[in-house]
Design an enzyme around this catalytic site. Sequence first.
Site, PDB file in Angstrom:
ATOM      1  N   HIS A   1       1.336  17.580  10.150  1.00  0.00           N
ATOM      2  CA  HIS A   1       2.692  17.085  10.413  1.00  0.00           C
ATOM      3  C   HIS A   1       2.515  15.765  11.183  1.00  0.00           C
ATOM      4  CE1 HIS A   1       6.890  16.909  11.067  1.00  0.00           C
ATOM      5  NE2 HIS A   1       7.129  18.109  11.553  1.00  0.00           N
TER       6      HIS A   1
ATOM      7  N   LYS B   1      14.169  25.971 -11.120  1.00  0.00           N
ATOM      8  CA  LYS B   1      14.102  26.161 -12.583  1.00  0.00           C
ATOM      9  C   LYS B   1      12.678  26.016 -13.098  1.00  0.00           C
ATOM     10  CE  LYS B   1      18.648  23.955 -13.088  1.00  0.00           C
ATOM     11  NZ  LYS B   1      19.282  22.718 -13.579  1.00  0.00           N
TER      12      LYS B   1
ATOM     13  N   ARG C   1      15.360  18.947  13.080  1.00  0.00           N
ATOM     14  CA  ARG C   1      14.962  17.688  13.725  1.00  0.00           C
ATOM     15  C   ARG C   1      14.314  16.698  12.778  1.00  0.00           C
ATOM     16  NH1 ARG C   1      15.320  21.585  17.296  1.00  0.00           N
ATOM     17  NH2 ARG C   1      14.392  22.734  15.603  1.00  0.00           N
ATOM     18  N   THR C   2      13.351  17.151  12.007  1.00  0.00           N
ATOM     19  CA  THR C   2      12.566  16.195  11.214  1.00  0.00           C
ATOM     20  C   THR C   2      13.452  15.503  10.189  1.00  0.00           C
ATOM     21  OG1 THR C   2      10.618  17.570  11.553  1.00  0.00           O
ATOM     22  CG2 THR C   2      10.485  15.919   9.810  1.00  0.00           C
TER      23      THR C   2
ATOM     24  N   ARG D   1       8.826  17.616   2.806  1.00  0.00           N
ATOM     25  CA  ARG D   1       8.326  18.822   3.495  1.00  0.00           C
ATOM     26  C   ARG D   1       8.168  19.907   2.448  1.00  0.00           C
ATOM     27  NH1 ARG D   1      10.589  21.367   8.995  1.00  0.00           N
ATOM     28  NH2 ARG D   1       9.223  19.693   9.745  1.00  0.00           N
TER      29      ARG D   1
END
Length: 309
Positions: A136, A87, A58-59, A108
């Site tokens: 959030h 890496k 969703r986000t 995120r």
Amino acid sequence: MTKLSSKDVLRSDQFSKAEIDLIMETARTYEAAVDAGEVLDVMKGKVLSTLFYEPSTRTRLSFETAMLRLGGDVITVAEAKSSSAAKGESLHDTIKTVEGYADVIVLRHPQIGAAKEAAEATDQPVLNAGDGAGQHPTQSLLDLYTILKEQKKVDGLTIALAGDLRNGRTVHSLALLLANYDVRFLFVAPDALRMPTEIVEQVKAAGIDVQETENLSQAICEADVLYMTRIQRERFEDPAEYERLKDAFILRNDALASAKPSLTIMHPLPRVNEIDPDVDAFAGAAYFRQSANGVPIRMALLALVSGRA
Ligand code: NCD
């Protein structure tokens, strides 16, 4: 210039009441425009980069839809763990690279404070799409927008937040955001998953009545809004502890017999077992409407942090 005091969106308690009102109003305007079939060019010529080091449906998709609906473009790393981070590249260096490509960055990341660290590395706006078990903030804004749409108000409501209040970043941000209003809170969690003390204290210091309980049935009787959350398996060090707690609360239709008929049921999704699918037919089951509200809210945020709204 932007009408928000910060170009970054890092925490839900960074906003004044006037800024929250501005975000809600801007979202309403964009939602109406999209519903009317208008094609917008507010973000034309701008590029959004979505950088996701943790899973998301969703986000990420609603941020990307929001940018496209505003006439902007999107570049994305959906599995940032498989990018150069694998890496050994630092978050700082990744952000310095991305700022060379994009005008706005959505991040995120599993680490608390990662979005703040990213914001310090670049002059471009950074929006926190979840920093580990931290915050959030864009979710909490769409949650508030949903409450306003479903209940037509927020002042005077009893709001129950239930589930994994310790690790759930959506409830951390939502509790702090709603502390700007005249609400009453029920924090419903098993003892091991209680709301962090600093959030309880901050909400109480804002003059909000908070009751902590393990009793979901009582909360169902009293609440105007019941916000269920997933037990955050990825935050548990001990898998046995997750197994012990994972089905702590399961909302089923029979429990709703004692609820107010006007009850709004929310969930940031994804759900696992917390809400039986039979509940979806309840008129106040708002979680899929809630996820759709991510688009107008994120349109508003993208335009505002870019100084285009
Ligand atoms: C939430 C998250 O990522 O914190 N999902 C979302 O953004 N809607 C909730 C969760 O994962 O439980």
